[in-house]
Enzyme design. Structure first.
Site, short mmCIF file in Angstrom:
data_model
loop_
_atom_site.label_atom_id
_atom_site.label_comp_id
_atom_site.label_asym_id
_atom_site.label_seq_id
_atom_site.Cartn_x
_atom_site.Cartn_y
_atom_site.Cartn_z
N LYS A 177 0.77 -1.13 0.03
CA LYS A 177 0.04 0.10 -0.02
C LYS A 177 0.78 1.25 0.21
O LYS A 177 1.94 1.13 0.44
CB LYS A 177 -0.85 -0.14 1.22
CG LYS A 177 -2.11 -0.98 1.18
CD LYS A 177 -2.71 -0.80 2.43
CE LYS A 177 -4.03 -1.74 2.52
NZ LYS A 177 -4.92 -1.51 1.30
N ARG A 179 -10.73 -11.17 0.98
CA ARG A 179 -11.51 -12.16 0.30
C ARG A 179 -10.87 -13.80 0.26
O ARG A 179 -11.58 -14.63 0.36
CB ARG A 179 -11.83 -11.58 -1.05
CG ARG A 179 -10.77 -11.58 -2.27
CD ARG A 179 -10.85 -10.91 -3.51
NE ARG A 179 -11.05 -9.39 -3.04
CZ ARG A 179 -10.99 -8.50 -3.93
NH1 ARG A 179 -11.31 -8.60 -5.09
NH2 ARG A 179 -11.14 -7.07 -3.48
N1 BES Z 1 -8.18 -3.63 4.06
C1 BES Z 1 -8.21 -3.08 2.54
C2 BES Z 1 -9.44 -2.09 2.51
C3 BES Z 1 -9.38 -0.95 2.85
C4 BES Z 1 -8.80 -0.02 2.08
C5 BES Z 1 -10.00 -0.39 3.79
C6 BES Z 1 -8.55 1.45 2.47
C7 BES Z 1 -10.17 0.91 4.30
C8 BES Z 1 -9.18 1.79 3.48
C9 BES Z 1 -8.36 -4.42 1.79
O1 BES Z 1 -7.55 -5.51 2.01
C10 BES Z 1 -7.71 -3.83 0.46
O2 BES Z 1 -6.70 -3.67 0.47
N2 BES Z 1 -8.64 -3.72 -0.56
C11 BES Z 1 -8.18 -3.34 -1.69
C12 BES Z 1 -8.60 -4.27 -2.92
C13 BES Z 1 -8.22 -3.94 -4.38
C14 BES Z 1 -6.88 -4.34 -4.27
C15 BES Z 1 -8.88 -4.77 -5.27
C16 BES Z 1 -8.54 -1.87 -2.04
O3 BES Z 1 -9.61 -1.62 -1.43
O4 BES Z 1 -7.85 -0.93 -2.56
MN MN Z 2 -5.47 -5.40 1.30
#
Ligand code: BES
Ligand code: MN
Ligand code: ZN
Length: 520
Positions: free
Chosen positions: A285, A359
């Protein structure tokens, strides 16, 4: 903080503060406000006459009149009478509690707002005030050297009418129990990832289960391997802290056991995403706000809050809580983009983005849930940032192909004020998840991200009556609200409790085993 019922005249209660509610446009205070007005020789009437205070919802004034045994009088606007709801009462109570606390009061006397002219049943109003007071007074201070003003010691819910006061008693206890469950969930989500790796979350679950008369088991790496939980294991692979599956169970009635196959038992399963920290893994991230990802176990925290809130409550069904817990880290052994994972149910998944980890572990928990032959499965997960892009921070996404389940969850949400917004799950979305190398990919592009995540989960839920709540939008409030300071909110605890209580009270549900229910 304790919340206790008191019978009597609120104007004669000694307290650090006394709170009253005033409707918009109200000229002549009645009920508790009327009693306070008379004892203070017209302090409330004078405030209303001044027009400095109009009773707008959550408008707040603090007065220091003589004639009361309380040191301060906090007046909170109730808004329009026809718009008053249990949730508004909760917010008003939260506002009053927080203001009292910030002013240095240690005790607060309050009526059950809305029970009189507001037309809300005394029990419901009292419960809402109990919940709102605890939720509003909450702060996370575990890591502060100077924790600031101490929380309130006691909130007294004062009622003049003896019969109403008696009716309020159990409702207040219910409110206190559930609000404490919410606070537990907030504490867990606020705790830094370093201090709450999967194993520690498992220990917390054991403690919660012990206190709540439930059982908990923590399945470690070896057991996950035996079960073939490739998704959960893959997410945890890059971390020094191994993953685990936390399994909580409470039988019909109050407590443990009743998990035998002797008598078919109605079973409801709740699943909470338990990523104790989400760096994104190799698909790292960006650095901004990554600290917030300590809350990526908010779904799991809600499950623990629910079990805690059910302490001493009898339910005619078995409740199972599953928390697949892992730390998503980059590392020498971490899952790589392009790796293919074999999930518990045999499905193969090409991991195109290691940040779409939720997921993967939820899919295995869904597969695991089948062994309970549940009549309903609900998962809660901080699954996608995109759900906040769609809904802002006011609602969680509700995804389910089951119309009954959708209606039940929406009705529960309307009662608790935890908003849900139904999102589509049209079958055509599934084609975007088809893989070239494996059966599926775990991530595909940036369009419809939240829906694709839910569509992925749907494959693993198969024919179970299942709903998914994407709580990434609501599990963390970016702003202070009367019943929740900014930060982790404990979203879902009250909602799940309300949903389960309603379901338990509905005998019609027991006549419909999972397999026989109509599917759209
Ligand atoms: N835990 C995150 C979701 C999230 C992101 C919650 C930002 C709150 C703020 C999840 O595991 C994730 O990283 N999701 C990705 C999915 C994508 C890679 C398809 C996302 O939301 O960017
Ligand atoms: Mn994630
Ligand atoms: Zn995540």
């Amino acid at each position: 903080m304790d919340v206790v019922p008191r019978r009597g005249n609120i104007a004669s209660r000694p307290a650090g503060a006394v709170a009253i509610g005033i409707f918009q446009g109200e000229r002549r205070p009645t009920g508790a406000a009327g009693a306070i007005d008379r004892a203070s020789r017209g302090a409330v009437t004078a405030l209303l006459r001044s027009r400095d205070f109009t009773g707008r919802f959550l408008e707040t004034a603090v007065l220091y009149p003589s004639g009361l045994r309380a040191r301060r009088l906090i007046v909170v606007g109730l808004g329009q009478p026809e718009e008053l709801s249990p949730h508004r009462v909760r917010l008003v109570a939260g506002q009053a509690a927080r203001r009292a606390r910030d002013l240095g009061a240690r005790t607060l006397a309050t009526p059950a707002h809305g029970a009189g002219r507001g037309g809300i049943e005394p029990e419901r109003a009292a419960r809402a005030v109990a919940e709102g007071s605890i939720l509003g007074d909450y702060r996370f201070t575990a890591y502060r050297t100077d924790p600031g003003p101490p929380p309130l010691d006691r909130v007294e819910i004062v009622e003049l009418d003896a019969a109403s006061s008696v009716r309020m008693r159990p409702a207040i206890l219910d409110g206190v129990r559930v609000a404490r469950g919410v606070c537990l969930a907030r504490d867990l989500a606020s705790t830094p990832g370093e201090d709450l790796p999967p194993e520690r979350l498992g220990q917390k679950a054991l403690a919660v289960a012990r206190a709540a008369g439930a059982t908990a088991r923590v399945l470690g790496k070896a057991q996950l391997e035996r079960l073939g939980m490739g998704g959960l294991l893959a997410v945890g692979r890059g971390s020094a802290n191994p993953p685990c599956l936390i399994v909580l169970e409470r039988g019909p009635g109050g407590g443990r056991g009743a998990a035998t196959a002797a008598r078919p038992t109605r079973t409801v399963v709740v699943i909470g995403k338990g990523v104790t920290f989400d760096t994104g893994g190799i698909s790292l991230k960006p650095r901004e706000n990554m600290n917030k990802m300590k809350y990526d176990m908010s779904g799991g925290a809600a499950v623990l809050g629910l079990f805690s809130a059910l302490q001493g409550v009898e339910l005619p069904l078995r409740l199972v809580g599953l928390i697949p817990a892992a730390e998503n880290m980059p590392g020498g052994r971490a899952l790589k983009p392009g790796d293919v994972v074999r999930m518990m149910d045999g499905t193969t998944v090409e991991v195109t983005n290691t940040d779409a980890e939720g997921r993967l572990l939820l899919a295995d928990a869904l597969a695991y849930s089948r062994r309970y032959e549940p009549e309903a499965v609900v998962d809660l997960a901080t699954l996608t940032g995109a759900i906040s892009i769609a809904l802002g921070h006011l609602a969680a996404g509700l995804f389910t192909p089951d119309e009954d389940l959708a209606a039940e969850l929406l009705a529960a949400a309307a009662e608790t004020g935890e908003r849900l917004w139904r999102m589509p799950l049209w079958p055509e979305y599934a084609s975007e998840l088809r893989g070239d190398t494996a059966d599926f990919v775990n991530s595909a592009g940036r369009e419809g991200v939240s829906i694709l995540a839910a569509t992925f989960l749907r494959h693993f839920a198969r024919d179970l009556p299942w709903a998914h709540l994407d709580i990434a939008s609501t599990a963390w409030s970016p702003v202070d609200r009367p019943h929740e300071p900014r930060g982790p909110t404990g979203f879902g605890v009250r909602l799940l409790l309300e949903w389960i209580s309603r379901r338990a009270a509905d005998p019609g549900k027991s006549a419909a085993p999972a397999a026989a229910r109509a599917r759209p």
